[in-house]
Scaffold this motif. Structure first.
Motif, PDB file in Angstrom:
ATOM      1  N   PHE A  21       0.921  -1.065   0.111  1.00  0.00           N
ATOM      2  CA  PHE A  21       0.143  -0.042  -0.229  1.00  0.00           C
ATOM      3  C   PHE A  21       0.895   1.225   0.198  1.00  0.00           C
ATOM      4  O   PHE A  21       1.786   1.441   0.918  1.00  0.00           O
ATOM      5  CB  PHE A  21      -1.029  -0.075   1.146  1.00  0.00           C
ATOM      6  CG  PHE A  21      -1.815   1.358   1.313  1.00  0.00           C
ATOM      7  CD1 PHE A  21      -2.814   1.368   0.602  1.00  0.00           C
ATOM      8  CD2 PHE A  21      -1.197   2.456   2.142  1.00  0.00           C
ATOM      9  CE1 PHE A  21      -3.832   2.294   0.587  1.00  0.00           C
ATOM     10  CE2 PHE A  21      -2.162   3.445   2.281  1.00  0.00           C
ATOM     11  CZ  PHE A  21      -3.398   3.586   1.352  1.00  0.00           C
ATOM     12  N   ASP A  22       0.544   2.102  -1.154  1.00  0.00           N
ATOM     13  CA  ASP A  22       1.522   3.123  -1.126  1.00  0.00           C
ATOM     14  C   ASP A  22       2.943   2.940  -0.936  1.00  0.00           C
ATOM     15  O   ASP A  22       3.688   3.748  -0.113  1.00  0.00           O
ATOM     16  CB  ASP A  22       0.958   4.261  -0.089  1.00  0.00           C
ATOM     17  CG  ASP A  22       1.540   5.757  -0.450  1.00  0.00           C
ATOM     18  OD1 ASP A  22       1.667   6.075  -1.667  1.00  0.00           O
ATOM     19  OD2 ASP A  22       1.851   6.523   0.690  1.00  0.00           O
ATOM     20  N   MET A  23       3.481   1.945  -1.626  1.00  0.00           N
ATOM     21  CA  MET A  23       5.054   1.402  -1.834  1.00  0.00           C
ATOM     22  C   MET A  23       5.239   0.825  -0.268  1.00  0.00           C
ATOM     23  O   MET A  23       6.470   0.540   0.113  1.00  0.00           O
ATOM     24  CB  MET A  23       5.977   2.578  -2.354  1.00  0.00           C
ATOM     25  CG  MET A  23       5.517   2.848  -3.526  1.00  0.00           C
ATOM     26  SD  MET A  23       6.531   4.310  -4.229  1.00  0.00           S
ATOM     27  CE  MET A  23       8.141   3.736  -4.004  1.00  0.00           C
ATOM     28  N   GLU A  24       4.345   0.725   0.754  1.00  0.00           N
ATOM     29  CA  GLU A  24       4.763   0.224   2.200  1.00  0.00           C
ATOM     30  C   GLU A  24       4.506  -1.294   2.097  1.00  0.00           C
ATOM     31  O   GLU A  24       3.069  -1.660   1.695  1.00  0.00           O
ATOM     32  CB  GLU A  24       4.102   0.995   2.993  1.00  0.00           C
ATOM     33  CG  GLU A  24       4.641   2.506   3.366  1.00  0.00           C
ATOM     34  CD  GLU A  24       6.148   2.425   3.868  1.00  0.00           C
ATOM     35  OE1 GLU A  24       6.457   1.666   4.499  1.00  0.00           O
ATOM     36  OE2 GLU A  24       6.747   3.120   3.289  1.00  0.00           O
ATOM     37  N   PRO A  25       5.313  -2.281   2.566  1.00  0.00           N
ATOM     38  CA  PRO A  25       4.666  -3.547   2.653  1.00  0.00           C
ATOM     39  C   PRO A  25       3.525  -3.691   3.941  1.00  0.00           C
ATOM     40  O   PRO A  25       3.974  -3.063   4.951  1.00  0.00           O
ATOM     41  CB  PRO A  25       5.792  -4.327   3.059  1.00  0.00           C
ATOM     42  CG  PRO A  25       6.693  -3.190   3.606  1.00  0.00           C
ATOM     43  CD  PRO A  25       6.513  -2.280   2.903  1.00  0.00           C
ATOM     44  N   VAL A  26       2.428  -4.357   4.070  1.00  0.00           N
ATOM     45  CA  VAL A  26       1.476  -4.307   5.080  1.00  0.00           C
ATOM     46  C   VAL A  26       1.009  -5.918   4.854  1.00  0.00           C
ATOM     47  O   VAL A  26       0.967  -6.556   3.686  1.00  0.00           O
ATOM     48  CB  VAL A  26       0.212  -3.444   4.834  1.00  0.00           C
ATOM     49  CG1 VAL A  26      -0.185  -3.605   3.386  1.00  0.00           C
ATOM     50  CG2 VAL A  26      -0.524  -3.516   5.813  1.00  0.00           C
ATOM     51  N   THR A  27       0.902  -6.509   6.122  1.00  0.00           N
ATOM     52  CA  THR A  27       0.232  -7.858   5.885  1.00  0.00           C
ATOM     53  C   THR A  27      -1.228  -7.906   6.150  1.00  0.00           C
ATOM     54  O   THR A  27      -1.729  -7.165   7.055  1.00  0.00           O
ATOM     55  CB  THR A  27       0.893  -8.666   7.318  1.00  0.00           C
ATOM     56  OG1 THR A  27       2.394  -8.613   7.165  1.00  0.00           O
ATOM     57  CG2 THR A  27       0.545 -10.062   7.386  1.00  0.00           C
ATOM     58  N   VAL A  28      -1.885  -8.400   5.418  1.00  0.00           N
ATOM     59  CA  VAL A  28      -3.425  -8.550   5.442  1.00  0.00           C
ATOM     60  C   VAL A  28      -3.805  -9.990   5.256  1.00  0.00           C
ATOM     61  O   VAL A  28      -2.885 -10.974   4.989  1.00  0.00           O
ATOM     62  CB  VAL A  28      -4.082  -7.782   4.329  1.00  0.00           C
ATOM     63  CG1 VAL A  28      -3.644  -6.280   4.292  1.00  0.00           C
ATOM     64  CG2 VAL A  28      -3.800  -8.275   2.981  1.00  0.00           C
ATOM     65  N   THR A  52      -6.536  -2.489  12.551  1.00  0.00           N
ATOM     66  CA  THR A  52      -6.975  -0.915  12.601  1.00  0.00           C
ATOM     67  C   THR A  52      -5.715  -0.118  12.588  1.00  0.00           C
ATOM     68  O   THR A  52      -5.787   1.256  11.917  1.00  0.00           O
ATOM     69  CB  THR A  52      -7.935  -0.547  13.482  1.00  0.00           C
ATOM     70  OG1 THR A  52      -9.155  -1.448  13.050  1.00  0.00           O
ATOM     71  CG2 THR A  52      -8.571   0.807  13.372  1.00  0.00           C
ATOM     72  N   SER A  53      -4.898  -0.065  13.569  1.00  0.00           N
ATOM     73  CA  SER A  53      -4.018   0.661  13.638  1.00  0.00           C
ATOM     74  C   SER A  53      -2.927   0.788  12.659  1.00  0.00           C
ATOM     75  O   SER A  53      -2.356   2.030  12.331  1.00  0.00           O
ATOM     76  CB  SER A  53      -2.962   0.263  15.121  1.00  0.00           C
ATOM     77  OG  SER A  53      -2.466  -1.012  14.735  1.00  0.00           O
ATOM     78  N   VAL A  54      -2.857  -0.255  11.839  1.00  0.00           N
ATOM     79  CA  VAL A  54      -2.082  -0.111  10.611  1.00  0.00           C
ATOM     80  C   VAL A  54      -2.770   0.596   9.671  1.00  0.00           C
ATOM     81  O   VAL A  54      -2.421   1.448   8.967  1.00  0.00           O
ATOM     82  CB  VAL A  54      -1.721  -1.697  10.088  1.00  0.00           C
ATOM     83  CG1 VAL A  54      -1.346  -1.621   8.742  1.00  0.00           C
ATOM     84  CG2 VAL A  54      -1.043  -2.362  11.014  1.00  0.00           C
ATOM     85  N   ALA A  55      -4.136   0.403   9.402  1.00  0.00           N
ATOM     86  CA  ALA A  55      -4.857   1.253   8.346  1.00  0.00           C
ATOM     87  C   ALA A  55      -5.005   2.560   8.674  1.00  0.00           C
ATOM     88  O   ALA A  55      -4.519   3.540   7.838  1.00  0.00           O
ATOM     89  CB  ALA A  55      -6.286   0.862   8.385  1.00  0.00           C
ATOM     90  N   LEU A  56      -4.920   3.109   9.984  1.00  0.00           N
ATOM     91  CA  LEU A  56      -4.790   4.310  10.560  1.00  0.00           C
ATOM     92  C   LEU A  56      -3.528   4.842  10.154  1.00  0.00           C
ATOM     93  O   LEU A  56      -3.156   6.040   9.499  1.00  0.00           O
ATOM     94  CB  LEU A  56      -5.365   4.623  11.812  1.00  0.00           C
ATOM     95  CG  LEU A  56      -6.755   4.526  12.004  1.00  0.00           C
ATOM     96  CD1 LEU A  56      -6.872   4.365  13.647  1.00  0.00           C
ATOM     97  CD2 LEU A  56      -7.846   5.420  11.423  1.00  0.00           C
ATOM     98  N   ASP A  57      -2.345   4.305  10.533  1.00  0.00           N
ATOM     99  CA  ASP A  57      -1.250   4.696  10.310  1.00  0.00           C
ATOM    100  C   ASP A  57      -0.641   5.079   9.082  1.00  0.00           C
ATOM    101  O   ASP A  57      -0.085   5.914   8.506  1.00  0.00           O
ATOM    102  CB  ASP A  57       0.111   3.666  10.962  1.00  0.00           C
ATOM    103  CG  ASP A  57      -0.046   3.787  12.395  1.00  0.00           C
ATOM    104  OD1 ASP A  57      -0.607   4.573  13.229  1.00  0.00           O
ATOM    105  OD2 ASP A  57       0.497   2.575  13.198  1.00  0.00           O
ATOM    106  N   LEU A  58      -1.155   4.177   7.909  1.00  0.00           N
ATOM    107  CA  LEU A  58      -0.890   4.319   6.544  1.00  0.00           C
ATOM    108  C   LEU A  58      -1.970   5.181   5.811  1.00  0.00           C
ATOM    109  O   LEU A  58      -1.945   5.517   4.770  1.00  0.00           O
ATOM    110  CB  LEU A  58      -0.842   2.957   5.743  1.00  0.00           C
ATOM    111  CG  LEU A  58       0.035   1.997   6.365  1.00  0.00           C
ATOM    112  CD1 LEU A  58       0.077   0.901   5.597  1.00  0.00           C
ATOM    113  CD2 LEU A  58       1.415   2.365   5.769  1.00  0.00           C
ATOM    114  N   GLY A  59      -2.811   5.802   6.644  1.00  0.00           N
ATOM    115  CA  GLY A  59      -3.862   6.713   6.033  1.00  0.00           C
ATOM    116  C   GLY A  59      -4.938   6.171   4.893  1.00  0.00           C
ATOM    117  O   GLY A  59      -4.972   6.912   3.889  1.00  0.00           O
TER     118      GLY A  59
END
Length: 94
Positions: A21-28, A52-59
């Protein structure tokens, strides 16, 4: 003392897939359920679940794009369960 959010990390580690997401790795946790819409019309309903904290941190917001399993998706809905988990409803845009 361990919180429920610490336990979520184990859950995402075990069942999660890497997304970008937005060039950032994220685990889903990715779900691409099969469903029949009307009169035999077949479709899928892709969704990604994350903390949720990850979704908020990444905007993360509606119409943003996320890549999962080398496919590009657009976020069509963001559903925060109020207990630390957010589900992103997705639309395949490729």
């Amino acid at each position: 003392m361990t919180s429920i959010l610490d336990n979520l990390d184990v859950f995402f580690t075990r069942f999660g897939v890497e997304a970008t997401f937005d060039m950032e790795p994220v685990t889903v946790i990715f779900d691409n359920n099969f469903l029949v819409v009307l009169d035999g019309v077949e479709s899928t309903k892709p969704a990604a679940t994350l903390k949720t904290s990850v979704a908020l941190d990444l905007g993360m917001k509606h119409k943003d794009q996320i890549t999962i399993n080398d496919k590009l998706y657009q976020i069509t809905s963001i559903q925060d369960d109020g207990a630390g988990i957010t589900t992103l409803l997705l639309e395949n845009i490729e």
